[in-house]
Design a protein around this motif. Sequence first.
Motif, PDB file in Angstrom:
ATOM      1  N   UNK A  86     -54.144  42.941   2.629  1.00 59.82           N
ATOM      2  CA  UNK A  86     -54.584  42.402   1.332  1.00 59.82           C
ATOM      3  C   UNK A  86     -53.627  42.845   0.229  1.00 59.82           C
ATOM      4  N   UNK A  87     -53.230  44.105   0.272  1.00 59.98           N
ATOM      5  CA  UNK A  87     -52.293  44.628  -0.732  1.00 59.98           C
ATOM      6  C   UNK A  87     -50.952  43.901  -0.645  1.00 59.98           C
ATOM      7  N   UNK A  88     -50.453  43.706   0.570  1.00 54.74           N
ATOM      8  CA  UNK A  88     -49.167  43.021   0.744  1.00 54.74           C
ATOM      9  C   UNK A  88     -49.218  41.599   0.179  1.00 54.74           C
ATOM     10  N   UNK A  89     -50.316  40.889   0.427  1.00 56.82           N
ATOM     11  CA  UNK A  89     -50.456  39.519  -0.100  1.00 56.82           C
ATOM     12  C   UNK A  89     -50.550  39.536  -1.620  1.00 56.82           C
ATOM     13  N   UNK A  90     -51.292  40.507  -2.174  1.00 53.03           N
ATOM     14  CA  UNK A  90     -51.428  40.586  -3.629  1.00 53.03           C
ATOM     15  C   UNK A  90     -50.072  40.832  -4.290  1.00 53.03           C
ATOM     16  N   UNK A  91     -49.307  41.758  -3.761  1.00 48.91           N
ATOM     17  CA  UNK A  91     -47.991  42.073  -4.340  1.00 48.91           C
ATOM     18  C   UNK A  91     -47.062  40.867  -4.248  1.00 48.91           C
ATOM     19  N   UNK A  92     -47.141  40.131  -3.141  1.00 46.34           N
ATOM     20  CA  UNK A  92     -46.269  38.953  -2.991  1.00 46.34           C
ATOM     21  C   UNK A  92     -46.637  37.861  -3.991  1.00 46.34           C
ATOM     22  N   UNK A  93     -47.932  37.788  -4.350  1.00 50.07           N
ATOM     23  CA  UNK A  93     -48.384  36.761  -5.303  1.00 50.07           C
ATOM     24  C   UNK A  93     -48.315  37.247  -6.752  1.00 50.07           C
ATOM     25  N   UNK A  94     -48.173  38.552  -6.954  1.00 52.39           N
ATOM     26  CA  UNK A  94     -48.172  39.139  -8.302  1.00 52.39           C
ATOM     27  C   UNK A  94     -46.998  40.113  -8.444  1.00 52.39           C
ATOM     28  N   UNK A  95     -45.776  39.596  -8.594  1.00 53.24           N
ATOM     29  CA  UNK A  95     -44.595  40.471  -8.663  1.00 53.24           C
ATOM     30  C   UNK A  95     -44.568  41.374  -9.897  1.00 53.24           C
ATOM     31  N   UNK A  96     -45.494  41.158 -10.856  1.00 53.82           N
ATOM     32  CA  UNK A  96     -45.574  42.042 -12.031  1.00 53.82           C
ATOM     33  C   UNK A  96     -46.366  43.312 -11.729  1.00 53.82           C
ATOM     34  N   UNK A  97     -46.757  43.516 -10.467  1.00 54.90           N
ATOM     35  CA  UNK A  97     -47.438  44.735 -10.036  1.00 54.90           C
ATOM     36  C   UNK A  97     -46.605  45.454  -8.985  1.00 54.90           C
ATOM     37  N   UNK A  98     -46.698  46.782  -9.009  1.00 51.26           N
ATOM     38  CA  UNK A  98     -46.078  47.634  -7.988  1.00 51.26           C
ATOM     39  C   UNK A  98     -47.132  48.557  -7.392  1.00 51.26           C
ATOM     40  N   UNK A  99     -46.915  48.966  -6.145  1.00 51.64           N
ATOM     41  CA  UNK A  99     -47.744  50.019  -5.560  1.00 51.64           C
ATOM     42  C   UNK A  99     -47.238  51.356  -6.085  1.00 51.64           C
ATOM     43  N   UNK A 100     -48.139  52.154  -6.652  1.00 52.56           N
ATOM     44  CA  UNK A 100     -47.775  53.507  -7.091  1.00 52.56           C
ATOM     45  C   UNK A 100     -48.560  54.508  -6.253  1.00 52.56           C
ATOM     46  N   UNK A 101     -48.069  55.719  -6.139  1.00 48.88           N
ATOM     47  CA  UNK A 101     -48.698  56.680  -5.247  1.00 48.88           C
ATOM     48  C   UNK A 101     -50.127  57.010  -5.692  1.00 48.88           C
ATOM     49  N   UNK A 102     -51.051  56.928  -4.755  1.00 48.79           N
ATOM     50  CA  UNK A 102     -52.433  57.334  -4.997  1.00 48.79           C
ATOM     51  C   UNK A 102     -52.499  58.854  -4.911  1.00 48.79           C
ATOM     52  N   UNK A 103     -52.882  59.488  -6.019  1.00 53.38           N
ATOM     53  CA  UNK A 103     -52.881  60.950  -6.077  1.00 53.38           C
ATOM     54  C   UNK A 103     -54.289  61.492  -5.860  1.00 53.38           C
ATOM     55  N   UNK A 104     -54.426  62.396  -4.909  1.00 53.73           N
ATOM     56  CA  UNK A 104     -55.714  63.061  -4.672  1.00 53.73           C
ATOM     57  C   UNK A 104     -55.542  64.559  -4.895  1.00 53.73           C
ATOM     58  N   UNK A 105     -56.601  65.204  -5.319  1.00 54.92           N
ATOM     59  CA  UNK A 105     -56.539  66.634  -5.651  1.00 54.92           C
ATOM     60  C   UNK A 105     -56.109  67.473  -4.445  1.00 54.92           C
ATOM     61  N   UNK A 106     -56.511  67.052  -3.251  1.00 58.40           N
ATOM     62  CA  UNK A 106     -56.193  67.826  -2.042  1.00 58.40           C
ATOM     63  C   UNK A 106     -54.981  67.290  -1.290  1.00 58.40           C
ATOM     64  N   UNK A 107     -54.211  66.392  -1.954  1.00 58.92           N
ATOM     65  CA  UNK A 107     -52.933  65.890  -1.396  1.00 58.92           C
ATOM     66  C   UNK A 107     -53.119  65.385   0.043  1.00 58.92           C
ATOM     67  N   UNK A 108     -53.992  64.399   0.181  1.00 56.63           N
ATOM     68  CA  UNK A 108     -54.357  63.913   1.520  1.00 56.63           C
ATOM     69  C   UNK A 108     -53.327  62.961   2.122  1.00 56.63           C
ATOM     70  N   UNK A 109     -52.404  62.451   1.305  1.00 57.35           N
ATOM     71  CA  UNK A 109     -51.437  61.454   1.806  1.00 57.35           C
ATOM     72  C   UNK A 109     -50.002  61.845   1.471  1.00 57.35           C
ATOM     73  N   UNK A 110     -49.519  62.976   1.998  1.00 58.13           N
ATOM     74  CA  UNK A 110     -48.176  63.432   1.614  1.00 58.13           C
ATOM     75  C   UNK A 110     -47.063  62.453   1.972  1.00 58.13           C
ATOM     76  N   UNK A 111     -47.259  61.646   3.006  1.00 56.51           N
ATOM     77  CA  UNK A 111     -46.179  60.781   3.494  1.00 56.51           C
ATOM     78  C   UNK A 111     -46.404  59.304   3.219  1.00 56.51           C
ATOM     79  N   UNK A 112     -47.387  58.984   2.393  1.00 53.78           N
ATOM     80  CA  UNK A 112     -47.690  57.576   2.138  1.00 53.78           C
ATOM     81  C   UNK A 112     -48.144  57.395   0.697  1.00 53.78           C
ATOM     82  N   UNK A 113     -47.858  56.223   0.126  1.00 54.86           N
ATOM     83  CA  UNK A 113     -48.346  55.924  -1.222  1.00 54.86           C
ATOM     84  C   UNK A 113     -49.846  55.639  -1.223  1.00 54.86           C
ATOM     85  N   UNK A 114     -50.338  55.082  -0.119  1.00 54.19           N
ATOM     86  CA  UNK A 114     -51.756  54.738  -0.010  1.00 54.19           C
ATOM     87  C   UNK A 114     -52.502  55.842   0.731  1.00 54.19           C
TER      88      UNK A 114
END
Length: 443
Positions: free
Chosen positions: A393-421
């Motif tokens: 869903x995210x990939x389709x949204x970005x392809x249809x809305x080039x004025x948006x970028x994926x930015x890193x989702x930040x969690x207090x316990x750093x649950x996704x060190x190797x991924x933006x999502x």
Amino acid sequence: MKYTTNNPRQLAVMTLVRTSNGSYSNLQINAVIQSTSMGPADKGLFTNIVYGVIQHRLTLEYQLRPFLREPEKTETWVKELLYTAMYQLEYLDRVPKRAIFDETIKIAKQMGHDGTRRFVTGILHQMDRQGMPNLDDIQDEKTRLSIEYSVPTWLVEMLDEQLGKPKTASILASLNKAPKQSVRANLAKISQKDLLADLAKDGYDAEPSQVSSEGIIINDGQIIHSDFFTDGLLTIQDESAMLPVESMQISPDDNVLDACSAPGGKTTQIASRLKAGKVFALDIHKNKLKTVQRNATRLGVYKQVETFELDARKVDTKFEDGLFDSILVDAPCSGLGLLRRKPEIRYDKTIADINRLSEIQLQILNAVSAKVKTGGTITYSTCTIVKQENQDVIAKFISENPNFDITKTKTANHLNPDSKMVQIYPDDYDSDGFFVCSLIRKS
């Protein structure tokens, strides 16, 4: 409904018959508990049996089949009664076999007649002599996993394809564990640290969540009946479900849109961060918005919450472009991350449902995208674990809305060190499965 019995096993059979006809298990369980005078131990046994039979239904059906000469002619309630006995025998260590047999046979006679009693007695003794069918005898691996963990074959195949065999097996093995009792500290009234200290003073065995900085795990006692809950110091919420709002960068004066708000866990979590700002909570169902309002009132954040009966795909009819500092789209989804808490989902959902929901999810994202300010963020979340509703869903949204970028989702316990999502699977922390992605509007 009035009940003429307080026998937890008989009430479990009656409840299972209703859930097999499409009723929601949690609603039926609550209705029975409120309408009877069972003590705490009986309430616990009743709830355990109902959820246990639903969780293990495919396993129990497979194991019962060889003992029924004409399964299609056996009444539904008789099968459910036998499932309750089998579940207790196989999964509840503390219940003596004699007690299970005696109670099951007694219920067979009370709900049926003497012929039913003889029929049930015969099957129970046959099971006792022969033992249950061995699942290891199932040759096809995906069929075996489906029956062993009681999930549909299509889901086994989908997870296997997307995640590989070891991760799939680990997720499936985790789904039938009892869910943890998880609460969120209401930051509008108290910090997580102070709430933990107060819970300990009151004798609760509580510990901080490994997943969310606002979460607390209650290891004993029913916290929903406590003054902590009544006074709005905490609310019941899975620790994974706290992550979408925890990741949002919300300032006290912000205007925030919660596009799919009911029952209000995330709405009130947003509101707990606001002072002069507001969260505009949308939902398609008016009755569900009343639940949002009740939760906001109990938690003392009602002044920061405004509700609207509105399909999120129609935000153009209500709100101007660029109005919101941030938007949460906690999208309607298949709920496959919630199988531990809502076991019947596994039998209700289909691949067609997933495909239909992924279209709705994209429609909601597209509809709200113009409503966030330039430089603002849309946080997209689901309580499912399949790519069609998340990364795709995210990939389709970005392809249809080039004025948006994926930015890193930040969690207090750093649950996704190797991924933006963030993708939490049910076996990662024994919490609900959840997905979170942050989308920033560039222009």
